[in-house]
Design a protein around this motif. Sequence first.
Motif, PDB file in Angstrom:
ATOM      1  N   LEU A 146       0.824  -1.196   0.041  1.00 38.85           N
ATOM      2  CA  LEU A 146      -0.123  -0.148   0.100  1.00 38.85           C
ATOM      3  C   LEU A 146       0.875   1.321  -0.007  1.00 38.85           C
ATOM      4  CD1 LEU A 146      -2.876  -0.861   2.392  1.00 38.85           C
ATOM      5  CD2 LEU A 146      -3.156  -0.521  -0.082  1.00 38.85           C
ATOM      6  N   PHE A 147       1.981   1.368   0.410  1.00 38.85           N
ATOM      7  CA  PHE A 147       2.749   2.489   0.652  1.00 38.85           C
ATOM      8  C   PHE A 147       3.205   2.809  -0.960  1.00 38.85           C
ATOM      9  CE2 PHE A 147       7.377   4.131   1.128  1.00 38.85           C
ATOM     10  CZ  PHE A 147       6.841   5.322   1.368  1.00 38.85           C
ATOM     11  N   ARG A 148       3.707   1.836  -1.334  1.00 40.05           N
ATOM     12  CA  ARG A 148       4.128   1.996  -2.843  1.00 40.05           C
ATOM     13  C   ARG A 148       2.974   2.521  -3.706  1.00 40.05           C
ATOM     14  NH1 ARG A 148       6.397  -1.443  -6.832  1.00 40.05           N
ATOM     15  NH2 ARG A 148       6.043  -3.403  -5.469  1.00 40.05           N
ATOM     16  N   ALA A 149       1.759   1.894  -3.412  1.00 44.60           N
ATOM     17  CA  ALA A 149       0.729   2.032  -4.373  1.00 44.60           C
ATOM     18  C   ALA A 149       0.366   3.532  -4.292  1.00 44.60           C
ATOM     19  CB  ALA A 149      -0.461   0.924  -3.944  1.00 44.60           C
ATOM     20  N   GLU A 150       0.330   3.962  -3.105  1.00 46.44           N
ATOM     21  CA  GLU A 150       0.067   5.350  -2.565  1.00 46.44           C
ATOM     22  C   GLU A 150       1.062   6.158  -3.403  1.00 46.44           C
ATOM     23  OE1 GLU A 150      -1.530   8.211   1.091  1.00 46.44           O
ATOM     24  OE2 GLU A 150      -0.386   6.366   1.326  1.00 46.44           O
ATOM     25  N   LEU A 151       2.168   5.855  -3.468  1.00 44.01           N
ATOM     26  CA  LEU A 151       3.102   6.843  -3.890  1.00 44.01           C
ATOM     27  C   LEU A 151       2.941   6.994  -5.416  1.00 44.01           C
ATOM     28  CD1 LEU A 151       6.428   5.766  -2.314  1.00 44.01           C
ATOM     29  CD2 LEU A 151       5.619   7.728  -2.000  1.00 44.01           C
ATOM     30  N   TYR A 152       2.543   5.898  -6.181  1.00 42.01           N
ATOM     31  CA  TYR A 152       2.428   5.693  -7.503  1.00 42.01           C
ATOM     32  C   TYR A 152       0.976   6.666  -7.761  1.00 42.01           C
ATOM     33  CZ  TYR A 152       5.662   2.813  -9.094  1.00 42.01           C
ATOM     34  OH  TYR A 152       7.146   2.233  -9.345  1.00 42.01           O
ATOM     35  N   TRP A 153      -0.170   6.513  -6.882  1.00 42.14           N
ATOM     36  CA  TRP A 153      -1.333   6.985  -6.969  1.00 42.14           C
ATOM     37  C   TRP A 153      -1.421   8.480  -6.916  1.00 42.14           C
ATOM     38  CZ3 TRP A 153      -5.593   4.308  -8.633  1.00 42.14           C
ATOM     39  CH2 TRP A 153      -6.568   4.921  -8.740  1.00 42.14           C
ATOM     40  N   ASP A 154      -0.617   9.173  -6.078  1.00 43.14           N
ATOM     41  CA  ASP A 154      -0.206  10.471  -6.057  1.00 43.14           C
ATOM     42  C   ASP A 154      -1.599  11.250  -5.932  1.00 43.14           C
ATOM     43  OD1 ASP A 154       1.578  12.617  -5.734  1.00 43.14           O
ATOM     44  OD2 ASP A 154       1.805  12.837  -7.614  1.00 43.14           O
ATOM     45  N   ASP A 155      -2.354  11.247  -4.906  1.00 41.32           N
ATOM     46  CA  ASP A 155      -3.706  11.671  -5.130  1.00 41.32           C
ATOM     47  C   ASP A 155      -4.149  11.674  -3.718  1.00 41.32           C
ATOM     48  OD1 ASP A 155      -6.364  12.226  -5.142  1.00 41.32           O
ATOM     49  OD2 ASP A 155      -6.278  12.184  -7.377  1.00 41.32           O
ATOM     50  N   PRO A 156      -4.469  12.864  -3.025  1.00 40.36           N
ATOM     51  CA  PRO A 156      -5.153  13.000  -1.673  1.00 40.36           C
ATOM     52  C   PRO A 156      -6.198  12.007  -1.453  1.00 40.36           C
ATOM     53  CG  PRO A 156      -5.506  14.858  -2.917  1.00 40.36           C
ATOM     54  CD  PRO A 156      -4.729  14.185  -3.693  1.00 40.36           C
ATOM     55  N   GLY A 157      -6.891  11.827  -2.564  1.00 40.36           N
ATOM     56  CA  GLY A 157      -8.258  10.741  -2.567  1.00 40.36           C
ATOM     57  C   GLY A 157      -7.898   9.451  -2.205  1.00 40.36           C
ATOM     58  N   PHE A 158      -6.729   9.029  -2.198  1.00 43.11           N
ATOM     59  CA  PHE A 158      -6.295   7.650  -2.042  1.00 43.11           C
ATOM     60  C   PHE A 158      -6.662   7.059  -0.698  1.00 43.11           C
ATOM     61  CE2 PHE A 158      -3.464   4.045  -0.468  1.00 43.11           C
ATOM     62  CZ  PHE A 158      -3.212   3.396  -1.605  1.00 43.11           C
TER      63      PHE A 158
END
Length: 248
Positions: free
Chosen positions: A202-214
């Motif tokens: 999840l940490f890496r997924a959030e970095l790629y997602w790069d959106d406050p809505g994650f």
Amino acid sequence: MRKRWLIAGLSLALAGVLLRTVYTPMRFSGALLLCGAALSLVWGALEGLRERRWVRLCRRVIAAAIIIGLAVFALLEGQVLLSSRTDTEREPEAVVILGAGVNGTTPSLSLQVRLDAAISYLADKPDIPIVVSGGQGPGEEISEAECMYRYLTAHGVSGGRICLEDRSTTTAENAAYSKEILAELGVAPGDGVAVVSADYHLFRAELYWDDPGFIGVAARMPGRYWPLTVNYYIREAFAAGYLLVFER
């Protein structure tokens, strides 16, 4: 060379080779053990030399590199651990499930765990759209998205609310292509989007997602697979470090 370092190096090398060739799901840990073996042999060789200035310098450089490396690893691993939980405080506008391996047409254990976590998360969210994200890789007879669609519909999820994103082959592409589908569905940047993936991912997924809505939704492996889970958590710290240095 000191005998203890030789024994340590050979033991680590043997364990590393076994993990790389026999129990391949832990091949990353095998690679780390091989690195540890090389380091042990080098350190032992330096200890076996006469105490000279360049020998002392080499040992200090190696020791400093190890300390700095461990400190960076600890910081990254801390972030991986902090992100490895389900965010239950925010309500999503959509759900995205990130793909994992498919064995022919059957979800791998990693993918099934994600799908089961998604089904549980969706139990009280009957109306929001779902994006299943994953292309077709080697050894897969269908795309990961198609496999996820089949599994979800077989477990009572309406197929009409599922959108297939079957082009991606990396986490970065998961994020980019899924966002395109979400935009078509009217989900704007910043809207809450629940992203289902392995807890360690999840940490890496959030970095790629790069959106406050994650909104992270953690899928956890059964407890009996803890050695594999530890392997994945360690690997993720290195993967996140690579992302931050070379892909940001």
